[in-house]
Design a protein around this motif. Structure first.
Motif, PDB file in Angstrom:
ATOM      1  N   GLN A 106      -0.711  13.283  -6.204  1.00 17.04           N
ATOM      2  CA  GLN A 106      -1.647  12.595  -5.318  1.00 17.04           C
ATOM      3  C   GLN A 106      -2.481  11.560  -6.080  1.00 17.04           C
ATOM      4  N   TYR A 107      -1.816  10.886  -7.023  1.00 18.64           N
ATOM      5  CA  TYR A 107      -2.401   9.786  -7.799  1.00 18.64           C
ATOM      6  C   TYR A 107      -3.622  10.229  -8.604  1.00 18.64           C
ATOM      7  N   GLN A 108      -3.581  11.464  -9.075  1.00 14.65           N
ATOM      8  CA  GLN A 108      -4.633  11.989  -9.936  1.00 14.65           C
ATOM      9  C   GLN A 108      -4.009  12.444 -11.255  1.00 14.65           C
TER      10      GLN A 108
ATOM     11  N   ILE B 243       0.859  -1.177   0.000  1.00 12.41           N
ATOM     12  CA  ILE B 243       0.000   0.000   0.000  1.00 12.41           C
ATOM     13  C   ILE B 243       0.900   1.233   0.000  1.00 12.41           C
ATOM     14  N   ASN B 244       0.310   2.376  -0.297  1.00 12.58           N
ATOM     15  CA  ASN B 244       1.067   3.612  -0.368  1.00 12.58           C
ATOM     16  C   ASN B 244       1.072   4.341   0.971  1.00 12.58           C
ATOM     17  N   HIS B 245       2.099   5.145   1.175  1.00 16.04           N
ATOM     18  CA  HIS B 245       2.156   6.106   2.276  1.00 16.04           C
ATOM     19  C   HIS B 245       2.072   7.491   1.648  1.00 16.04           C
ATOM     20  N   GLU B 246       1.595   8.459   2.398  1.00 20.79           N
ATOM     21  CA  GLU B 246       1.475   9.801   1.824  1.00 20.79           C
ATOM     22  C   GLU B 246       2.827  10.362   1.387  1.00 20.79           C
ATOM     23  N   GLN B 247       3.923   9.818   1.902  1.00 15.84           N
ATOM     24  CA  GLN B 247       5.251  10.277   1.520  1.00 15.84           C
ATOM     25  C   GLN B 247       5.799   9.561   0.289  1.00 15.84           C
ATOM     26  N   GLY B 248       5.140   8.489  -0.136  1.00 14.87           N
ATOM     27  CA  GLY B 248       5.659   7.788  -1.298  1.00 14.87           C
ATOM     28  C   GLY B 248       4.872   6.540  -1.614  1.00 14.87           C
ATOM     29  N   LYS B 249       5.088   6.037  -2.817  1.00 16.97           N
ATOM     30  CA  LYS B 249       4.328   4.899  -3.313  1.00 16.97           C
ATOM     31  C   LYS B 249       4.953   3.574  -2.890  1.00 16.97           C
ATOM     32  N   ASN B 250       4.090   2.633  -2.495  1.00 15.25           N
ATOM     33  CA  ASN B 250       4.496   1.252  -2.177  1.00 15.25           C
ATOM     34  C   ASN B 250       5.550   1.173  -1.076  1.00 15.25           C
ATOM     35  N   LEU B 251       5.518   2.115  -0.139  1.00 15.01           N
ATOM     36  CA  LEU B 251       6.519   2.113   0.925  1.00 15.01           C
ATOM     37  C   LEU B 251       6.190   1.115   2.033  1.00 15.01           C
ATOM     38  N   ILE B 252       4.949   0.619   2.061  1.00 15.00           N
ATOM     39  CA  ILE B 252       4.528  -0.351   3.075  1.00 15.00           C
ATOM     40  C   ILE B 252       4.105  -1.616   2.330  1.00 15.00           C
ATOM     41  N   GLY B 253       4.854  -2.703   2.501  1.00 16.19           N
ATOM     42  CA  GLY B 253       4.481  -3.888   1.746  1.00 16.19           C
ATOM     43  C   GLY B 253       5.350  -5.087   2.071  1.00 16.19           C
ATOM     44  N   SER B 254       5.242  -6.094   1.207  1.00 18.27           N
ATOM     45  CA  SER B 254       5.944  -7.348   1.460  1.00 18.27           C
ATOM     46  C   SER B 254       6.131  -8.090   0.145  1.00 18.27           C
ATOM     47  N   PHE B 255       6.900  -9.179   0.187  1.00 13.20           N
ATOM     48  CA  PHE B 255       6.975 -10.131  -0.922  1.00 13.20           C
ATOM     49  C   PHE B 255       6.106 -11.326  -0.534  1.00 13.20           C
ATOM     50  N   TYR B 256       5.051 -11.566  -1.295  1.00  8.93           N
ATOM     51  CA  TYR B 256       4.118 -12.638  -0.941  1.00  8.93           C
ATOM     52  C   TYR B 256       3.467 -13.159  -2.228  1.00  8.93           C
ATOM     53  N   PRO B 257       4.013 -14.212  -2.818  1.00  8.47           N
ATOM     54  CA  PRO B 257       3.529 -14.692  -4.114  1.00  8.47           C
ATOM     55  C   PRO B 257       2.096 -15.229  -4.043  1.00  8.47           C
ATOM     56  N   PRO B 258       1.342 -15.085  -5.119  1.00  6.65           N
ATOM     57  CA  PRO B 258      -0.020 -15.635  -5.165  1.00  6.65           C
ATOM     58  C   PRO B 258       0.001 -17.144  -5.351  1.00  6.65           C
ATOM     59  N   ALA B 259      -1.155 -17.761  -5.141  1.00  4.24           N
ATOM     60  CA  ALA B 259      -1.294 -19.192  -5.413  1.00  4.24           C
ATOM     61  C   ALA B 259      -1.451 -19.449  -6.905  1.00  4.24           C
TER      62      ALA B 259
ATOM     63  N   GLU C 107      13.127  20.645  -8.064  1.00  4.80           N
ATOM     64  CA  GLU C 107      13.361  20.572  -6.626  1.00  4.80           C
ATOM     65  C   GLU C 107      12.323  19.691  -5.932  1.00  4.80           C
ATOM     66  N   ILE C 108      11.071  19.846  -6.326  1.00  6.15           N
ATOM     67  CA  ILE C 108       9.999  19.048  -5.717  1.00  6.15           C
ATOM     68  C   ILE C 108      10.177  17.572  -6.055  1.00  6.15           C
ATOM     69  N   LEU C 109      10.468  17.278  -7.332  1.00  3.71           N
ATOM     70  CA  LEU C 109      10.612  15.885  -7.743  1.00  3.71           C
ATOM     71  C   LEU C 109      11.865  15.257  -7.148  1.00  3.71           C
ATOM     72  N   LEU C 110      12.917  16.033  -6.987  1.00  4.20           N
ATOM     73  CA  LEU C 110      14.116  15.521  -6.324  1.00  4.20           C
ATOM     74  C   LEU C 110      13.773  15.028  -4.920  1.00  4.20           C
ATOM     75  N   LYS C 111      13.034  15.826  -4.174  1.00  3.49           N
ATOM     76  CA  LYS C 111      12.648  15.433  -2.818  1.00  3.49           C
ATOM     77  C   LYS C 111      11.854  14.137  -2.830  1.00  3.49           C
ATOM     78  N   ARG C 112      10.930  14.013  -3.771  1.00  2.00           N
ATOM     79  CA  ARG C 112      10.129  12.793  -3.878  1.00  2.00           C
ATOM     80  C   ARG C 112      11.003  11.601  -4.267  1.00  2.00           C
ATOM     81  N   MET C 113      11.918  11.801  -5.198  1.00  2.00           N
ATOM     82  CA  MET C 113      12.762  10.708  -5.669  1.00  2.00           C
ATOM     83  C   MET C 113      13.675  10.184  -4.564  1.00  2.00           C
ATOM     84  N   LYS C 114      14.020  11.037  -3.617  1.00  2.00           N
ATOM     85  CA  LYS C 114      14.909  10.616  -2.536  1.00  2.00           C
ATOM     86  C   LYS C 114      14.201   9.759  -1.498  1.00  2.00           C
TER      87      LYS C 114
END
Length: 357
Positions: free
Chosen positions: A252-254, A141-157, A305-312
């Motif tokens: 913001q994913y829009q 899932i996403n965090h407001e500070q970045g995409k896919n920052l909360i997650g795991s490796f979990y293969p499907p069946a 400058e804004i995108l640099l901050k996000r990329m970091k």
């Protein structure tokens, strides 16, 4: 019908690609389940949920519906789905089915990975983009500070890819998905990339679509089999994503779909690669193909400058510096760590290039 076998450290699973799979889901379940919990979105629900439900075994079933779009891939939706799973009485022998695109697959997979410390789930993708996200076991899932920052490796069946569901996709979704297929060609196969540049997305046949999906999945399967937990070459699958994710988060994913943002990121990666390595990696050709196929390439959103901050905040960042996937040649990906001044410099020049057209 095509089967692609994906080995993982926990189990081996199959990706089935073909027509009519949604009407025969029970055929592809490897074992009996005590109950089934379907997670879908409010667009796919109206189109395909009933067909799926009618194809499932006669066990207890429950359905959860999330709002379509990247905005749903957050901690609030995740917690609500966990609550609904508990209230539906899911146990450790239950199955979660992710019916939808990449957002549904990511969040449903993360729910499955963490519900009672992990239960089975299968991916039933309904977008072109999900050919990439449904394979390889990354769930998040996403965090407001970045995409896919909360997650795991979990293969499907299993992954059941019914290409009939792609007939209802709008052009923006087709564009979004094909950006990932182009990425897979760029990191693996120059001839495949050249062939894709001949494709008109407004005039795709079902046969072409199935061929391109199979190619993309086979490329990803080979990479994730060699490097399941992203210790090495799996990072190459992030070509275009460092800037792409930064743009998505800042918007913001829009406005842009994931693949449309990745397309801008791909173009930027080729732009940097050609300068850094003094190599021709087809920046101009890709620019022309993206333009011809209606991809938005808005220079005004590229604030250095804004995108640099996000990329970091990207997961690949190292010691506070941006790490990008680049190309020494098509089919020869590599990684490079760039300092802040380089990133700002390249974004400014890239923006100027887009303004010139």
């Amino acid at each position: 019908m095509k089967e692609i076998v994906v080995p993982s450290s926990s189990h081996t699973y199959s990706v089935w690609i073909g027509e009519g799979l949604l009407k025969n889901v029970s055929k592809y379940l490897q074992k009996e389940y005590s109950s089934i919990f379907v997670i879908t979105d409010d667009v796919v629900e109206k189109l395909y949920l009933q067909t799926l439900l009618e194809s499932l075994p006669k066990v207890h079933k429950a359905v959860a519906v999330v709002a379509a779009g990247e905005q749903s891939k957050n901690i609030t939706t995740y917690y609500r789905l966990q609550t609904e799973a508990i209230e539906a009485g899911l146990d450790r022998n239950s199955l979660i089915i992710a019916l939808g695109g990449g957002v549904v697959g990511d969040i449903a997979g993360f729910v499955a990975a963490t519900y009672m410390r992990g239960i089975d789930y299968i991916q039933v993708p309904t977008t072109v983009l999900a050919h990439d996200s449904s394979v390889g076991g990354k769930v998040a899932i996403n965090h407001e500070q970045g995409k896919n920052l909360i997650g795991s490796f979990y293969p499907p069946a299993a992954v059941l890819y019914d290409v009939d569901t792609l007939a209802t996709l709008p052009p923006q979704e087709i564009r979004s998905g094909y950006a990932e297929i182009v990425k897979e060609a760029l990191i693996s196969d120059k001839e495949a990339f050249e062939r894709l540049l001949q494709v008109n997305l407004h005039d795709l046949t079902k046969e072409e679509l199935q061929e391109h999906l199979s190619f993309g999945i086979e490329v990803k399967t080979a990479i994730v089999t060699a490097d399941e937990k992203e210790k090495g070459e799996r990072k190459f699958l992030n070509l275009g994503h460092t800037l792409g994710h930064a743009i998505e988060t800042e918007l913001q994913y829009q406005l842009l779909k994931h693949g449309e943002a990745v397309a801008v990121g791909l173009l930027f990666s080729l732009f940097v690669s050609e300068d850094l390595f003094q190599a021709d990696v087809s920046f101009s050709k890709l620019y022309g193909w993206l333009s011809d196929n209606g991809y938005p390439l808005p220079a005004e959103m590229l604030d250095p400058e804004i995108l640099l901050k996000r990329m970091k905040t990207d997961k690949k960042a190292q010691a506070g510096k941006v790490q990008m996937v680049l190309l020494k040649d098509i089919g020869q990906p590599t990684t490079a760590v760039l300092d802040d001044e380089q990133i700002v410099h390249y974004i400014k020049r890239f923006r100027e290039r887009l303004v010139r057209g």
